[in-house]
Design a protein around this motif. Structure first.
Motif, PDB file in Angstrom:
ATOM      1  N   VAL A  12       0.854  -1.190   0.000  1.00 25.91           N
ATOM      2  CA  VAL A  12       0.000   0.000   0.000  1.00 25.91           C
ATOM      3  C   VAL A  12       0.887   1.237   0.000  1.00 25.91           C
ATOM      4  O   VAL A  12       1.701   1.422   0.902  1.00 25.91           O
ATOM      5  N   LEU A  13       0.733   2.071  -1.018  1.00 24.30           N
ATOM      6  CA  LEU A  13       1.532   3.283  -1.121  1.00 24.30           C
ATOM      7  C   LEU A  13       0.785   4.469  -0.526  1.00 24.30           C
ATOM      8  O   LEU A  13      -0.394   4.690  -0.834  1.00 24.30           O
ATOM      9  N   MET A  14       1.458   5.228   0.320  1.00 28.33           N
ATOM     10  CA  MET A  14       0.897   6.472   0.818  1.00 28.33           C
ATOM     11  C   MET A  14       0.976   7.527  -0.290  1.00 28.33           C
ATOM     12  O   MET A  14       1.714   7.368  -1.271  1.00 28.33           O
ATOM     13  N   ASP A  15       0.224   8.594  -0.126  1.00 32.89           N
ATOM     14  CA  ASP A  15       0.213   9.657  -1.141  1.00 32.89           C
ATOM     15  C   ASP A  15       1.609  10.232  -1.365  1.00 32.89           C
ATOM     16  O   ASP A  15       2.001  10.523  -2.494  1.00 32.89           O
ATOM     17  N   THR A  16       2.366  10.390  -0.295  1.00 29.01           N
ATOM     18  CA  THR A  16       3.708  10.953  -0.442  1.00 29.01           C
ATOM     19  C   THR A  16       4.623  10.018  -1.239  1.00 29.01           C
ATOM     20  O   THR A  16       5.511  10.467  -1.952  1.00 29.01           O
ATOM     21  N   GLU A  17       4.390   8.717  -1.103  1.00 32.25           N
ATOM     22  CA  GLU A  17       5.187   7.744  -1.852  1.00 32.25           C
ATOM     23  C   GLU A  17       4.791   7.731  -3.324  1.00 32.25           C
ATOM     24  O   GLU A  17       5.633   7.582  -4.207  1.00 32.25           O
ATOM     25  N   LYS A  18       3.513   7.921  -3.586  1.00 35.72           N
ATOM     26  CA  LYS A  18       3.053   8.052  -4.973  1.00 35.72           C
ATOM     27  C   LYS A  18       3.660   9.306  -5.606  1.00 35.72           C
ATOM     28  O   LYS A  18       4.037   9.305  -6.774  1.00 35.72           O
ATOM     29  N   GLU A  19       3.730  10.365  -4.826  1.00 38.53           N
ATOM     30  CA  GLU A  19       4.342  11.600  -5.319  1.00 38.53           C
ATOM     31  C   GLU A  19       5.820  11.385  -5.635  1.00 38.53           C
ATOM     32  O   GLU A  19       6.351  11.964  -6.588  1.00 38.53           O
ATOM     33  N   ALA A  20       6.488  10.555  -4.830  1.00 34.06           N
ATOM     34  CA  ALA A  20       7.903  10.276  -5.074  1.00 34.06           C
ATOM     35  C   ALA A  20       8.085   9.533  -6.394  1.00 34.06           C
ATOM     36  O   ALA A  20       9.018   9.814  -7.159  1.00 34.06           O
ATOM     37  N   ILE A  21       7.203   8.586  -6.689  1.00 33.19           N
ATOM     38  CA  ILE A  21       7.274   7.877  -7.968  1.00 33.19           C
ATOM     39  C   ILE A  21       7.019   8.850  -9.108  1.00 33.19           C
ATOM     40  O   ILE A  21       7.711   8.838 -10.136  1.00 33.19           O
ATOM     41  N   ALA A  22       6.016   9.702  -8.945  1.00 39.51           N
ATOM     42  CA  ALA A  22       5.739  10.711  -9.972  1.00 39.51           C
ATOM     43  C   ALA A  22       6.933  11.635 -10.155  1.00 39.51           C
ATOM     44  O   ALA A  22       7.233  12.081 -11.269  1.00 39.51           O
ATOM     45  N   TYR A  23       7.633  11.924  -9.073  1.00 40.73           N
ATOM     46  CA  TYR A  23       8.838  12.757  -9.126  1.00 40.73           C
ATOM     47  C   TYR A  23       9.916  12.082  -9.976  1.00 40.73           C
ATOM     48  O   TYR A  23      10.577  12.724 -10.798  1.00 40.73           O
ATOM     49  N   ALA A  24      10.080  10.785  -9.784  1.00 42.75           N
ATOM     50  CA  ALA A  24      11.056  10.044 -10.591  1.00 42.75           C
ATOM     51  C   ALA A  24      10.674  10.055 -12.067  1.00 42.75           C
ATOM     52  O   ALA A  24      11.516  10.295 -12.939  1.00 42.75           O
ATOM     53  N   VAL A  25       9.409   9.819 -12.350  1.00 40.77           N
ATOM     54  CA  VAL A  25       8.943   9.807 -13.738  1.00 40.77           C
ATOM     55  C   VAL A  25       9.137  11.178 -14.379  1.00 40.77           C
ATOM     56  O   VAL A  25       9.563  11.292 -15.530  1.00 40.77           O
ATOM     57  N   ALA A  26       8.845  12.244 -13.617  1.00 40.26           N
ATOM     58  CA  ALA A  26       8.996  13.602 -14.135  1.00 40.26           C
ATOM     59  C   ALA A  26      10.453  13.918 -14.451  1.00 40.26           C
ATOM     60  O   ALA A  26      10.735  14.769 -15.301  1.00 40.26           O
ATOM     61  N   HIS A  27      11.378  13.228 -13.800  1.00 41.63           N
ATOM     62  CA  HIS A  27      12.805  13.441 -14.033  1.00 41.63           C
ATOM     63  C   HIS A  27      13.397  12.395 -14.984  1.00 41.63           C
ATOM     64  O   HIS A  27      14.611  12.220 -15.036  1.00 41.63           O
ATOM     65  N   ASP A  28      12.528  11.698 -15.706  1.00 45.55           N
ATOM     66  CA  ASP A  28      12.960  10.751 -16.740  1.00 45.55           C
ATOM     67  C   ASP A  28      13.789   9.603 -16.149  1.00 45.55           C
ATOM     68  O   ASP A  28      14.778   9.159 -16.715  1.00 45.55           O
ATOM     69  N   VAL A  29      13.362   9.120 -15.003  1.00 47.37           N
ATOM     70  CA  VAL A  29      14.014   7.991 -14.350  1.00 47.37           C
ATOM     71  C   VAL A  29      13.115   6.765 -14.479  1.00 47.37           C
ATOM     72  O   VAL A  29      11.912   6.848 -14.209  1.00 47.37           O
TER      73      VAL A  29
END
Length: 452
Positions: free
Chosen positions: A170-187
């Motif tokens: 189960v991912l918390m919202d902050t963890e989902k944001e971290a994944i989105a952060y990685a995607v936004a940085h082309d990781v």
């Protein structure tokens, strides 16, 4: 409740990946290479792969329980990294084997004369950035905040591939944001589906948009019966009876989607080294377009719930003539937007305003008081009233001809106006179909000298 579920599931995911088949006694280091069956498999052909790319210049983050950077098969290839929960480096792990094992499958370089002994990773030229999260003595995730910080640290410290061979149900919202952060940085984020043989226990992490979810196959290319499955599985890779390095013992043998995840991350590193201009989504596209299936699955509708688009074939991914395709490739965009300021270490997503610009924007926005807002609203109402009066008068006078600019109004033939509406954000095409019988393309010339 969430943390308890996380502890149990991650313990199962990590321990199963490490110990499900027990630790096989291995007599000597020179036997290790022979036991690394994926390297000589037809779908891998590592010797030919290394003529195309070794992963040089690419940093792969391993979010796990730390890595033993002093292991002879990893020495010189592991950066200091960070323990994001307790502080300090993450390259001195001596208590738990899992992170060291994953690092060795990705960037192990062997040792001895001609590096013929020990474990060889699929991307021996890559660097490992270990990011240690809090693990209990049983190998479970012990801090719900660790994962978010780990992802952001990896992105901010140069990783272009992030390997997550742990299970977070189960991912918390902050963890989902971290994944989105990685995607936004082309990781490119790669995660295992888990080791329960279930469609119900695939974790939130593996199912997250923007994440490459990986199942495990055996020597015959058949799906491992304990590999979790579902519609979000994208790829599969070797994960049965895999030999790797350890921290508490020199070598180990295990089965799990942890190992298959590491092999996908290694292949991504090979591709990012050879094709540095491709986006993370385009790297995933090459992996998907060149994946294979066992004979009894040929012609199946893809993605298959067990295999995804198939098991990876690194040499084909490196050498086939695959159009770059769209920026996102087969990856879906995260539903949660990244929050650049939280733990980002100062990095800024592509296209996002710099910190100074953000501050300027905030000051500008805060300059409007309540009175100014009320005044603007009143002005808008006056304009609307004037427009309504003009329209009513026009109808009374019978002037209902074509609007200015000819038929169609502004933007119609011969008149100025807005540009035609552009298509919206990239929409995912239909499933990437296998191309049985497609012509084989000659290998592309290597971008690096053999043995690099």
């Amino acid at each position: 409740m969430r943390l308890t579920r996380t502890l149990r599931a991650v313990s199962g995911g990590v321990v199963a990946g490490a110990l499900l088949f027990g630790t096989a006694p291995i007599a000597s280091a020179d036997e290790i290479r022979d036991r690394q069956w994926p390297l000589s498999a037809n779908s891998f052909d590592a010797k030919q792969v290394w003529k195309e790319s070794t992963g040089k210049g690419v940093t792969v983050a391993v979010i796990d329980d730390g890595v033993d950077g002093s292991h002879p098969d990893l020495s010189g290839s592991v950066l200091a990294g960070k323990d994001v929960v307790k502080g300090g480096p993450a390259n001195q792990e001596k208590q738990v084997d899992h992170g060291t094992a994953m690092a060795s499958l990705i960037a192990g370089h062997g040792h001895g004369p001609g590096r013929s002994d020990g474990v060889m990773g699929l991307a021996p030229g890559a660097k490992i950035l270990p990011v240690k999260i809090s693990m209990s003595e049983h190998g479970a995730l012990g801090n719900s905040e660790g994962f978010e910080s780990a992802v952001r640290y990896a992105v901010d410290h140069g990783a272009t591939v992030v390997n997550v061979s742990i299970n977070i149900p189960v991912l918390m919202d902050t963890e989902k944001e971290a994944i989105a952060y990685a995607v936004a940085h082309d990781v490119l984020v790669v995660a295992g589906t888990g080791n329960d043989g279930s469609s119900d226990l695939m974790s939130d992490l593996a199912k997250s948009p923007g994440v490459v979810a990986v199942g495990a196959v055996d020597k015959a290319g058949k799906i491992w019966d304990k590999s979790n499955y579902g519609p979000r599985v994208m790829l599969s890779a070797p994960g049965v009876h895999i030999t790797s390095a350890g921290a508490t013992e020199p070598y180990r043998q295990a089965s799990g989607t942890s190992d298959s995840t590491a092999y996908v991350s290694a292949t991504a590193a090979l591709l990012r080294s050879k094709f540095p201009k491709l986006t993370a989504g385009q790297i995933a596209n090459r992996l998907v377009k060149t994946a294979g299936l066992p004979a009894d699955k040929q012609g199946a509708k893809l993605p298959d719930q067990h295999y995804g688009y198939g098991f990876i074939r690194p040499l084909r991914a490196l050498t086939e003539n695959i159009p770059a395709g769209s920026k996102n490739g087969p990856l879906k965009s995260p539903e949660t937007q990244p929050s650049p300021g939280a733990g980002s270490g100062g990095a800024t997503a592509p296209g996002a305003p710099a910190k100074g610009d953000e501050q300027a924007t905030e000051k500008s926005d805060s300059g409007l008081g309540t009175g100014a807002i009320v005044g603007i609203a009143a002005g808008v109402l006056v304009v609307v009233a004037v427009i309504v009066i003009l329209v009513v008068r026009q109808k009374k006078n019978g002037r209902n001809g074509p609007p200015p600019g000819g038929p169609g109004g502004y933007g119609g033939p011969g008149g100025p106006g807005f540009m035609p509406q552009q298509p919206g954000p990239y929409q995912q095409p239909g499933p990437y179909q296998q191309q049985p019988g497609a012509p084989a393309y000659p290998p592309a010339p290597p971008t690096q000298p053999p043995g690099q």
